[in-house]
Write a protein that holds these residues in place. Structure first.
Motif, PDB file in Angstrom:
ATOM      1  N   TYR A  61       0.822  -1.212   0.000  1.00 42.65           N
ATOM      2  CA  TYR A  61       0.000   0.000   0.000  1.00 42.65           C
ATOM      3  C   TYR A  61       0.855   1.261   0.000  1.00 42.65           C
ATOM      4  O   TYR A  61       0.506   2.253  -0.658  1.00 42.65           O
ATOM      5  CB  TYR A  61      -0.932   0.005   1.210  1.00 42.65           C
ATOM      6  CG  TYR A  61      -2.224  -0.727   0.982  1.00 42.65           C
ATOM      7  CD1 TYR A  61      -3.116  -0.318  -0.003  1.00 42.65           C
ATOM      8  CD2 TYR A  61      -2.566  -1.825   1.752  1.00 42.65           C
ATOM      9  CE1 TYR A  61      -4.311  -0.991  -0.215  1.00 42.65           C
ATOM     10  CE2 TYR A  61      -3.756  -2.506   1.556  1.00 42.65           C
ATOM     11  CZ  TYR A  61      -4.620  -2.081   0.575  1.00 42.65           C
ATOM     12  OH  TYR A  61      -5.802  -2.753   0.359  1.00 42.65           O
ATOM     13  N   HIS A  84      -9.233   0.158  -6.418  1.00 39.13           N
ATOM     14  CA  HIS A  84     -10.054  -1.050  -6.505  1.00 39.13           C
ATOM     15  C   HIS A  84      -9.449  -2.063  -7.482  1.00 39.13           C
ATOM     16  O   HIS A  84      -9.458  -3.274  -7.216  1.00 39.13           O
ATOM     17  CB  HIS A  84     -11.487  -0.692  -6.888  1.00 39.13           C
ATOM     18  CG  HIS A  84     -12.262  -0.075  -5.767  1.00 39.13           C
ATOM     19  ND1 HIS A  84     -13.407   0.661  -5.963  1.00 39.13           N
ATOM     20  CD2 HIS A  84     -12.055  -0.089  -4.429  1.00 39.13           C
ATOM     21  CE1 HIS A  84     -13.875   1.077  -4.801  1.00 39.13           C
ATOM     22  NE2 HIS A  84     -13.061   0.633  -3.855  1.00 39.13           N
ATOM     23  N   GLU A  93      -6.398  -3.550  -5.627  1.00 44.46           N
ATOM     24  CA  GLU A  93      -6.753  -4.506  -4.572  1.00 44.46           C
ATOM     25  C   GLU A  93      -7.277  -5.815  -5.145  1.00 44.46           C
ATOM     26  O   GLU A  93      -7.128  -6.871  -4.531  1.00 44.46           O
ATOM     27  CB  GLU A  93      -7.782  -3.871  -3.634  1.00 44.46           C
ATOM     28  CG  GLU A  93      -7.181  -2.789  -2.752  1.00 44.46           C
ATOM     29  CD  GLU A  93      -8.200  -2.062  -1.907  1.00 44.46           C
ATOM     30  OE1 GLU A  93      -7.799  -1.437  -0.915  1.00 44.46           O
ATOM     31  OE2 GLU A  93      -9.404  -2.097  -2.240  1.00 44.46           O
ATOM     32  N   GLN A  94      -7.884  -5.762  -6.324  1.00 46.57           N
ATOM     33  CA  GLN A  94      -8.400  -6.972  -6.943  1.00 46.57           C
ATOM     34  C   GLN A  94      -7.275  -7.921  -7.353  1.00 46.57           C
ATOM     35  O   GLN A  94      -7.462  -9.140  -7.367  1.00 46.57           O
ATOM     36  CB  GLN A  94      -9.251  -6.614  -8.166  1.00 46.57           C
ATOM     37  CG  GLN A  94      -9.993  -7.814  -8.754  1.00 46.57           C
ATOM     38  CD  GLN A  94     -11.010  -7.383  -9.783  1.00 46.57           C
ATOM     39  OE1 GLN A  94     -11.057  -6.229 -10.196  1.00 46.57           O
ATOM     40  NE2 GLN A  94     -11.843  -8.311 -10.215  1.00 46.57           N
ATOM     41  N   TYR A 137      -3.073 -11.501  -0.811  1.00 45.03           N
ATOM     42  CA  TYR A 137      -3.268 -11.240   0.617  1.00 45.03           C
ATOM     43  C   TYR A 137      -2.657 -12.372   1.436  1.00 45.03           C
ATOM     44  O   TYR A 137      -3.305 -13.373   1.739  1.00 45.03           O
ATOM     45  CB  TYR A 137      -4.759 -11.084   0.923  1.00 45.03           C
ATOM     46  CG  TYR A 137      -5.397  -9.928   0.203  1.00 45.03           C
ATOM     47  CD1 TYR A 137      -5.209  -8.623   0.635  1.00 45.03           C
ATOM     48  CD2 TYR A 137      -6.189 -10.138  -0.929  1.00 45.03           C
ATOM     49  CE1 TYR A 137      -5.787  -7.551  -0.030  1.00 45.03           C
ATOM     50  CE2 TYR A 137      -6.771  -9.077  -1.599  1.00 45.03           C
ATOM     51  CZ  TYR A 137      -6.572  -7.789  -1.142  1.00 45.03           C
ATOM     52  OH  TYR A 137      -7.138  -6.733  -1.806  1.00 45.03           O
ATOM     53  N   SER A 143     -10.480  -0.388   5.453  1.00 42.58           N
ATOM     54  CA  SER A 143     -10.791  -0.841   4.092  1.00 42.58           C
ATOM     55  C   SER A 143     -12.302  -0.866   3.876  1.00 42.58           C
ATOM     56  O   SER A 143     -13.090  -0.889   4.833  1.00 42.58           O
ATOM     57  CB  SER A 143     -10.224  -2.242   3.864  1.00 42.58           C
ATOM     58  OG  SER A 143      -8.835  -2.268   4.070  1.00 42.58           O
ATOM     59  N   LYS A 192     -12.796  -4.174  -1.052  1.00 44.99           N
ATOM     60  CA  LYS A 192     -11.542  -4.829  -0.669  1.00 44.99           C
ATOM     61  C   LYS A 192     -11.825  -6.117   0.114  1.00 44.99           C
ATOM     62  O   LYS A 192     -11.173  -7.152  -0.089  1.00 44.99           O
ATOM     63  CB  LYS A 192     -10.719  -3.839   0.153  1.00 44.99           C
ATOM     64  CG  LYS A 192      -9.708  -4.283   1.134  1.00 44.99           C
ATOM     65  CD  LYS A 192      -8.556  -5.062   0.855  1.00 44.99           C
ATOM     66  CE  LYS A 192      -7.566  -5.236   1.969  1.00 44.99           C
ATOM     67  NZ  LYS A 192      -7.028  -4.023   2.538  1.00 44.99           N
ATOM     68  N   HIS A 247     -12.605  -9.084  -2.057  1.00 45.11           N
ATOM     69  CA  HIS A 247     -11.401  -9.685  -2.640  1.00 45.11           C
ATOM     70  C   HIS A 247     -10.672 -10.540  -1.603  1.00 45.11           C
ATOM     71  O   HIS A 247     -10.200 -11.642  -1.911  1.00 45.11           O
ATOM     72  CB  HIS A 247     -10.462  -8.592  -3.159  1.00 45.11           C
ATOM     73  CG  HIS A 247     -11.051  -7.719  -4.224  1.00 45.11           C
ATOM     74  ND1 HIS A 247     -11.887  -8.214  -5.209  1.00 45.11           N
ATOM     75  CD2 HIS A 247     -10.916  -6.386  -4.466  1.00 45.11           C
ATOM     76  CE1 HIS A 247     -12.246  -7.222  -6.007  1.00 45.11           C
ATOM     77  NE2 HIS A 247     -11.676  -6.112  -5.574  1.00 45.11           N
TER      78      HIS A 247
END
Length: 217
Positions: free
Chosen positions: A25, A73, A76-77, A81, A107, A111, A114
């Motif tokens: 980020y 967006h 984040e997709q 993670y 978030s 998010k 996802h």
């Protein structure tokens, strides 16, 4: 002070506490600040812990804000993670001890959708998720932590808050919770004096550690 697990609950921040995304980020928001300069020194660090709505308020036009919203967006997709060290072990220990568990993250629901696709077990292991879409004031305002405590049936003073950002640590303290600072995003010396306990990550913690902490407060 005598303690039992039935007295307590746990509320976790997400990025930098449960999932390893803070560095990614920082790179993203630094690139945005280069594309649309805000004039704010260390912009990526300043906005940590705040909602997307509040971040977008730093940009001057609706066209720019719409472009950034689409970019985050899309970003984040495609993100991966990854869990932080020992997340499953520690959350499992809390659940076995009877702690209700919440996540409070700045978030939004996009998010979180996802994240659920990649880490469904993590989100299934918690009782409540409060997002930036659910609060009117972001960290360091304690609103989200107060809502999370109420949602899991605990008073804020009965909750342990786990945070890595300065804004989040302040929000946790202002809520009245016992705050655990994780030196995953910032060095431990930056967190000094801002939490009841500072650790490297969740691998350093057990339920007994939490009980030992509250017995001294």
């Amino acid at each position: 002070m005598e303690t039992t697990t039935q007295q307590f609950g746990a509320v976790f921040d997400l990025d930098g506490v449960l999932i390893d995304t803070e560095g990614t980020y920082s790179e993203f928001w630094s690139s945005i600040d280069e594309m649309y300069p805000t004039g704010i020194e260390n912009f990526a660090a300043v906005i940590k812990g705040t909602t997307l709505t509040e971040i977008l308020n730093h940009f001057s036009t609706e066209e720019i804000r719409a472009d950034i919203k689409q970019r985050i967006h899309d970003f984040e997709q495609t993100m991966v993670y990854e869990l932080m060290p020992d997340v499953n072990r520690f959350i499992g220990e809390l659940r076995d001890a009877g702690f209700p568990i919440a996540i409070y993250t700045s978030s939004d629901h996009v998010k979180m959708a996802h994240l659920r696709r990649q880490q469904p077990e993590l989100l299934d292991a918690v009782d409540v998720i409060i997002t930036g879409s659910d609060v009117s004031c972001s960290k360091p305002n304690p609103e989200g932590y107060l809502k999370a405590a109420e949602a899991i049936g605990r008073r804020p003073v009965e909750c342990f808050v786990f945070e890595d950002s300065l804004q989040g640590l302040e929000a946790g303290r202002r809520s009245g919770a016992t705050v655990i600072g994780l030196a995953t995003t910032l060095p431990a010396e930056r967190l000094s004096g801002k939490a009841h306990l500072i650790v490297d990550n969740l691998a350093s913690l057990t339920v007994d550690t939490l009980f030992a902490l509250v017995s001294k407060l």
